[in-house]
Design a protein around this motif. Structure first.
Motif, PDB file in Angstrom:
ATOM      1  N   GLU A   1       0.827  -1.205   0.000  1.00 28.05           N
ATOM      2  CA  GLU A   1       0.000   0.000   0.000  1.00 28.05           C
ATOM      3  C   GLU A   1       0.869   1.266   0.000  1.00 28.05           C
ATOM      4  N   SER A   2       1.917   1.255   0.810  1.00 29.87           N
ATOM      5  CA  SER A   2       2.795   2.412   0.893  1.00 29.87           C
ATOM      6  C   SER A   2       3.492   2.677  -0.438  1.00 29.87           C
ATOM      7  N   LEU A   3       4.000   1.631  -1.055  1.00 29.33           N
ATOM      8  CA  LEU A   3       4.691   1.785  -2.333  1.00 29.33           C
ATOM      9  C   LEU A   3       3.725   2.187  -3.448  1.00 29.33           C
ATOM     10  N   ALA A   4       2.524   1.645  -3.413  1.00 28.48           N
ATOM     11  CA  ALA A   4       1.536   1.946  -4.444  1.00 28.48           C
ATOM     12  C   ALA A   4       1.098   3.401  -4.413  1.00 28.48           C
ATOM     13  N   SER A   5       1.240   4.047  -3.272  1.00 29.51           N
ATOM     14  CA  SER A   5       0.816   5.445  -3.157  1.00 29.51           C
ATOM     15  C   SER A   5       1.595   6.361  -4.088  1.00 29.51           C
ATOM     16  N   HIS A   6       2.766   5.915  -4.543  1.00 32.68           N
ATOM     17  CA  HIS A   6       3.580   6.722  -5.448  1.00 32.68           C
ATOM     18  C   HIS A   6       3.073   6.670  -6.893  1.00 32.68           C
ATOM     19  N   LYS A   7       2.236   5.713  -7.202  1.00 36.47           N
ATOM     20  CA  LYS A   7       1.692   5.521  -8.550  1.00 36.47           C
ATOM     21  C   LYS A   7       2.803   5.311  -9.587  1.00 36.47           C
ATOM     22  N   ALA A   8       3.921   4.786  -9.137  1.00 33.28           N
ATOM     23  CA  ALA A   8       5.031   4.489 -10.042  1.00 33.28           C
ATOM     24  C   ALA A   8       4.768   3.176 -10.768  1.00 33.28           C
ATOM     25  N   SER A   9       5.602   2.860 -11.748  1.00 37.08           N
ATOM     26  CA  SER A   9       5.538   1.551 -12.389  1.00 37.08           C
ATOM     27  C   SER A   9       6.019   0.526 -11.376  1.00 37.08           C
ATOM     28  N   MET A  10       5.307  -0.592 -11.271  1.00 37.25           N
ATOM     29  CA  MET A  10       5.656  -1.587 -10.265  1.00 37.25           C
ATOM     30  C   MET A  10       5.876  -2.962 -10.872  1.00 37.25           C
ATOM     31  N   ALA A  11       6.888  -3.640 -10.374  1.00 40.50           N
ATOM     32  CA  ALA A  11       7.150  -5.034 -10.722  1.00 40.50           C
ATOM     33  C   ALA A  11       7.119  -5.812  -9.416  1.00 40.50           C
ATOM     34  N   ILE A  12       6.157  -6.704  -9.289  1.00 42.22           N
ATOM     35  CA  ILE A  12       5.960  -7.425  -8.038  1.00 42.22           C
ATOM     36  C   ILE A  12       6.410  -8.875  -8.214  1.00 42.22           C
ATOM     37  N   PHE A  13       7.435  -9.250  -7.492  1.00 34.04           N
ATOM     38  CA  PHE A  13       8.035 -10.579  -7.566  1.00 34.04           C
ATOM     39  C   PHE A  13       7.351 -11.521  -6.570  1.00 34.04           C
ATOM     40  N   LEU A  14       7.472 -12.809  -6.818  1.00 29.03           N
ATOM     41  CA  LEU A  14       7.219 -13.857  -5.818  1.00 29.03           C
ATOM     42  C   LEU A  14       5.878 -13.733  -5.100  1.00 29.03           C
ATOM     43  N   SER A  15       4.857 -13.263  -5.785  1.00 31.56           N
ATOM     44  CA  SER A  15       3.592 -12.981  -5.112  1.00 31.56           C
ATOM     45  C   SER A  15       2.362 -13.430  -5.873  1.00 31.56           C
ATOM     46  N   VAL A  16       2.536 -14.079  -7.021  1.00 31.20           N
ATOM     47  CA  VAL A  16       1.372 -14.404  -7.845  1.00 31.20           C
ATOM     48  C   VAL A  16       0.444 -15.398  -7.155  1.00 31.20           C
ATOM     49  N   ASN A  17       0.971 -16.177  -6.215  1.00 31.44           N
ATOM     50  CA  ASN A  17       0.112 -17.099  -5.467  1.00 31.44           C
ATOM     51  C   ASN A  17      -0.821 -16.360  -4.511  1.00 31.44           C
ATOM     52  N   MET A  18      -0.586 -15.046  -4.359  1.00 33.79           N
ATOM     53  CA  MET A  18      -1.440 -14.202  -3.530  1.00 33.79           C
ATOM     54  C   MET A  18      -2.073 -13.093  -4.371  1.00 33.79           C
TER      55      MET A  18
END
Length: 251
Positions: A152-169
């Motif tokens: 949530e904190s990182l998403a507040s920047h509205k930057a481009s995001m690459a999320i690793f190791l989390s597709v199972n969630m």
């Protein structure tokens, strides 16, 4: 004394390993590779007499023991990691352990899965007036994430995001991103980017979880999210005829 080479094998396609990394693998006497993720094809061309260890079933202590013994015997050692070893590679603990033993090492960078994923869908993380920042992160699992780095904190920047190791969630990812992104925000999931059996799922925050589950994707996948996946952006100043720089004058 010889040193241990930590090599980024790239995201999967054996042609995406660097020339330097492949050369060291082919010349090495001992190869320790992350067999659960590294494409075995990157080991093709190695010396017939080389000894190969799959670290998927090894502990840190066992890996270091093999390295230490091999170096003392004057052998060249390649430690092969997936993607780029500096991102979720767990190389620091190995390098520190080697230093305590007086063993030198060198890191050979590789192509990370997050850039391979962007390439797979032909997108650019840094679009003018959309985003000039890329955040690489993951959800907490068995490995904790500092509270200040919550999604949530990182998403507040509205930057481009690459999320690793989390597709199972993926349900949790989508829900938590919605705190700062609208439900229509584009999101892409790329499983095994650059592999022959690569899968790509495109959607938005309201439907991505359903789509990902329908494809049976629950591991080895990147989640990319942000406005860079959309179609609205400004043209770069780099090639603007009205923009001058050190190599070109404005017309």
């Amino acid at each position: 004394m010889k040193k241990v080479y930590f090599i980024g094998a790239g995201p999967g396609d054996p042609d995406l390993i660097t020339i330097k990394g492949k050369k060291i693998i082919d010349e090495s006497d001992v190869i320790i590779y992350a067999g659960s993720l590294v494409n075995e094809q990157v080991l093709q061309g190695r010396k017939e007499e080389s000894v190969v260890y799959n670290s998927a079933s090894m502990t840190l202590e066992e890996v270091i023991e093999v390295m230490n013994k091999s170096i003392k015997e004057g052998k060249k050692v390649a430690r092969v990691h997936t993607g780029d070893p500096s991102i979720y590679g767990a190389i620091r603990e190995q390098i520190d352990a080697l230093e305590k033993l007086g063993i030198d090492s060198e890191v050979i960078p590789g192509v990370s899965s997050f850039v391979a994923s962007a390439a797979a869908i032909k997108k650019e993380f840094t679009l003018p007036n959309v985003s000039q920042t890329v955040i690489c992160t993951r959800l907490e699992g068995r490995t904790k994430v500092p509270e200040r780095e919550s999604l949530e904190s990182l998403a507040s920047h509205k930057a481009s995001m690459a999320i690793f190791l989390s597709v199972n969630m993926i349900d949790q990812v989508a829900d938590r991103l919605k705190e700062h992104y609208s439900e229509s925000t584009p999101i892409a999931v790329i499983q095994k980017a650059s592999w022959e059996d690569q899968k790509i799922v495109i959607g938005n925050l309201s439907n991505i979880a359903e789509k990902v589950k329908a494809e049976g994707i629950n591991k080895t996948a990147q989640i990319l999210v942000g406005g860079f996946l959309g179609d609205e952006y400004e043209l770069s100043k780099l090639y603007d005829k009205n923009f001058s720089h050190g190599y070109r004058s404005a017309k």
